[in-house]
Design a protein around this motif. Structure first.
Motif, mmCIF file in Angstrom:
data_model
loop_
_atom_site.group_PDB
_atom_site.id
_atom_site.type_symbol
_atom_site.label_atom_id
_atom_site.label_comp_id
_atom_site.label_asym_id
_atom_site.label_seq_id
_atom_site.Cartn_x
_atom_site.Cartn_y
_atom_site.Cartn_z
ATOM 1 N N ASP A 5 49.669 34.187 48.635
ATOM 2 C CA ASP A 5 50.764 34.534 49.524
ATOM 3 C C ASP A 5 50.276 34.753 50.943
ATOM 4 O O ASP A 5 50.928 35.385 51.726
ATOM 5 C CB ASP A 5 51.542 35.746 49.012
ATOM 6 N N THR A 6 49.099 34.237 51.257
ATOM 7 C CA THR A 6 48.613 34.329 52.618
ATOM 8 C C THR A 6 47.487 33.325 52.832
ATOM 9 O O THR A 6 47.305 32.408 52.028
ATOM 10 C CB THR A 6 48.167 35.762 52.948
ATOM 11 N N PHE A 7 46.715 33.504 53.895
ATOM 12 C CA PHE A 7 45.647 32.574 54.260
ATOM 13 C C PHE A 7 44.464 33.403 54.764
ATOM 14 O O PHE A 7 44.563 34.620 54.935
ATOM 15 C CB PHE A 7 46.139 31.627 55.364
ATOM 16 N N LYS A 8 43.355 32.749 55.023
ATOM 17 C CA LYS A 8 42.172 33.455 55.502
ATOM 18 C C LYS A 8 42.264 33.732 57.005
ATOM 19 O O LYS A 8 42.809 32.948 57.745
ATOM 20 C CB LYS A 8 40.918 32.634 55.220
ATOM 21 N N ARG A 9 41.679 34.833 57.409
ATOM 22 C CA ARG A 9 41.560 35.252 58.816
ATOM 23 C C ARG A 9 42.937 35.616 59.391
ATOM 24 O O ARG A 9 43.799 36.069 58.658
ATOM 25 C CB ARG A 9 40.848 34.174 59.640
ATOM 26 N N GLY A 10 43.152 35.431 60.694
ATOM 27 C CA GLY A 10 44.402 35.847 61.323
ATOM 28 C C GLY A 10 44.292 37.250 61.910
ATOM 29 O O GLY A 10 43.249 37.915 61.828
ATOM 30 N N ARG A 374 34.239 37.761 67.721
ATOM 31 C CA ARG A 374 35.523 38.187 67.145
ATOM 32 C C ARG A 374 36.512 37.036 67.040
ATOM 33 O O ARG A 374 37.294 36.953 66.106
ATOM 34 C CB ARG A 374 36.127 39.304 68.007
ATOM 35 N N CYS A 375 36.490 36.150 68.027
ATOM 36 C CA CYS A 375 37.428 35.014 67.990
ATOM 37 C C CYS A 375 37.148 34.104 66.795
ATOM 38 O O CYS A 375 38.067 33.523 66.210
ATOM 39 C CB CYS A 375 37.381 34.243 69.302
ATOM 40 N N ILE A 376 35.871 33.975 66.438
ATOM 41 C CA ILE A 376 35.506 33.147 65.279
ATOM 42 C C ILE A 376 35.983 33.823 63.992
ATOM 43 O O ILE A 376 36.469 33.169 63.069
ATOM 44 C CB ILE A 376 33.981 32.932 65.243
ATOM 45 N N ASP A 377 35.869 35.152 63.955
ATOM 46 C CA ASP A 377 36.267 35.894 62.755
ATOM 47 C C ASP A 377 37.763 35.761 62.457
ATOM 48 O O ASP A 377 38.172 35.847 61.298
ATOM 49 C CB ASP A 377 35.941 37.383 62.927
ATOM 50 N N VAL A 378 38.598 35.585 63.494
ATOM 51 C CA VAL A 378 40.050 35.587 63.277
ATOM 52 C C VAL A 378 40.682 34.202 63.324
ATOM 53 O O VAL A 378 41.841 34.044 62.917
ATOM 54 C CB VAL A 378 40.773 36.490 64.309
ATOM 55 N N CYS A 379 39.971 33.189 63.808
ATOM 56 C CA CYS A 379 40.595 31.862 63.952
ATOM 57 C C CYS A 379 41.052 31.339 62.595
ATOM 58 O O CYS A 379 40.225 31.116 61.697
ATOM 59 C CB CYS A 379 39.622 30.878 64.591
#
Length: 438
Positions: A5-10, A374-379
């Motif tokens: 019901d979701t995806f990775k990161r974000g 941090r940008c890599i962790d959430v992309c």
């Protein structure tokens, strides 16, 4: 089929939806003048089919689609054509537009009702969608009939309606699902028939329990249709994230499309437009727009005629509040800042956000990348936004393609978490404008 019901990161930005989520949709006042761009969609601009001085009626065709990837446009009010020229578009470009002065009669041409709409063939449904000028109302504005006509070698087996509405502040889709759930389900059934599939899903974030309940009730007894509550996370409503969350399938990188994994995704607003076009013969001349933010006096959800000026809409919402500093067409994550409010609402305008000083974060004075990662962790696409932004900033545009530049769909998650306040999305857009895929 793997159920998730979701995806990775974000990321998890504060949604601020409380400003309008409980506000029923109201009809905006009939505009005295509309500016209707002939390009409101991805693809070739429409060709003007009227001349200055012509009298037109509501629903009348005023711009025809010259190519396969294009969409016609229609008059949203009755009156006289007073100009056909370049006018400012919400994207910041100058776009040829048809200006109509209202006769205040709001007379429309006769529409054709089709009570037995589910008896139509797939080709007949797609033709009505094309003729009504329907494009994706989630913001991308891709012509819907084209999206429903994949190449023969691509087998589609699932349709997903996007009711996630993960952009902070926006509640237009939320209100639509609460207020017109049965029409949305009918639109989904027509889309499923148009692409020849028997499985349809409606994905809705869990922060809209009343919309989930309304859509479940409206789809009761409908074979093959299921409502899927989704984790509240941005950008849950992006096509690739939605497909992953609901089906477990991953759209391949390097230019992959939903059809590559057998899926078609449409916004819930698009589904309503499809139903109204096929059932009633109604062209796309209006849409729900969320007018919100602490910089506007009376936040509302409004049904707005296409071509209405943003300045008029803000006036209808009590005007700008003291301390208003920025107006955005769309939401804060993916919208476009406006420097002139005399721009029209177009088919892809889901919201008008007016930020107050407390809501505004300036990126005028950003600093160098500190390599925090941090940008890599959430992309959500697993990209390296820091390298893309650094290369773009230095003008080394071709090298950004080594970091899969064109897989970025500009969700803004990287900019949201960047401690240096770097304008990451603007760097991406700059690089895309200076190079080509491949």
């Amino acid at each position: 089929m793997v159920r998730t019901d979701t995806f990775k990161r974000g990321v998890h930005p504060h949604d601020s939806k409380e400003l309008t989520a409980g506000n029923p949709t109201q009809n905006a006042p009939l505009p005295k003048r509309v500016v209707i761009p002939l390009s409101q969609h991805i693809g070739a601009p429409a060709k003007a089919e009227v001349s200055i001085g012509d009298e037109v009626k509501k629903y009348q065709l005023i711009g025809s689609a010259p190519g396969f990837v294009s969409a016609p446009v229609h008059a949203s009010i009755s009156g006289k054509v007073v100009a056909i020229s370049d006018f400012l578009h919400p994207s910041g470009r100058m776009v040829q537009s048809v200006v109509i002065e209202s006769d205040e009669k709001d007379e429309g041409i006769a529409l054709i009702d089709t009570p037995d709409f589910m008896a139509l063939s797939a080709d007949e449904i797609k033709a009505l969608i094309r003729d009504a000028g329907i494009v994706g109302l989630g913001g991308a504005a891709f012509p819907t009939n084209v999206k429903l006509s994949p190449p023969k070698e691509k087998t589609i087996d699932v349709v997903i309606l996007n009711g996630a509405e993960c952009e902070p502040y926006l509640t237009a889709d939320h209100r639509l699902m609460v207020e017109q759930p049965k029409s949305i389900v009918n639109g989904l059934k027509l889309i499923m028939k148009a692409v020849g599939v028997t499985n349809g899903y409606i994905g809705i974030e869990k922060n809209k329990p009343d919309a989930i309940e309304a859509m479940k009730k409206a789809s009761e007894g409908e074979a093959g249709i299921e409502v899927r509550p989704l984790t509240v996370k941005y950008p849950q409503g992006a096509e690739k994230m939605l497909i992953k969350a609901i089906t477990g399938r991953e759209v391949p990188g390097k230019g992959g499309l939903p059809m590559d994994v057998g899926a078609v995704v449409q916004n819930v607003g698009t589904a309503l437009a499809v139903y109204e076009a096929v059932r009633f013969g109604k062209p796309l001349i209006e849409r729900i727009v969320t007018v919100t933010g602490r910089g506007v006096k009376e936040p509302k959800n409004l049904m707005v005629r296409i071509g209405t000026l943003v300045s008029e809409i803000i006036k209808d919402c009590g005007g700008l509040a003291e301390g208003a500093v920025k107006v955005i067409s769309g939401g804060p994550m993916m919208g476009f800042a406006q420097w002139n409010l005399d721009v029209p609402v177009i088919k892809g305008t889901s919201g008008i956000l007016v930020q107050s000083e407390d809501e505004f974060i300036s990126t005028d004075e950003y600093s160098a990348c500190i390599r925090c990662g941090r940008c890599i962790d959430v992309c959500p696409m697993g990209l390296n936004p820091s390298m893309i932004s650094i290369l773009s900033e230095k003008g080394r545009f071709e090298e950004t393609k080594d970091y899969n530049l064109f897989d970025c769909f500009e969700c803004g998650s990287c900019a949201f978490v960047c401690p240096s306040k770097r304008p990451m999305v603007q760097f991406v857009r700059l690089a895309k404008s200076q190079t080509k895929p491949g």
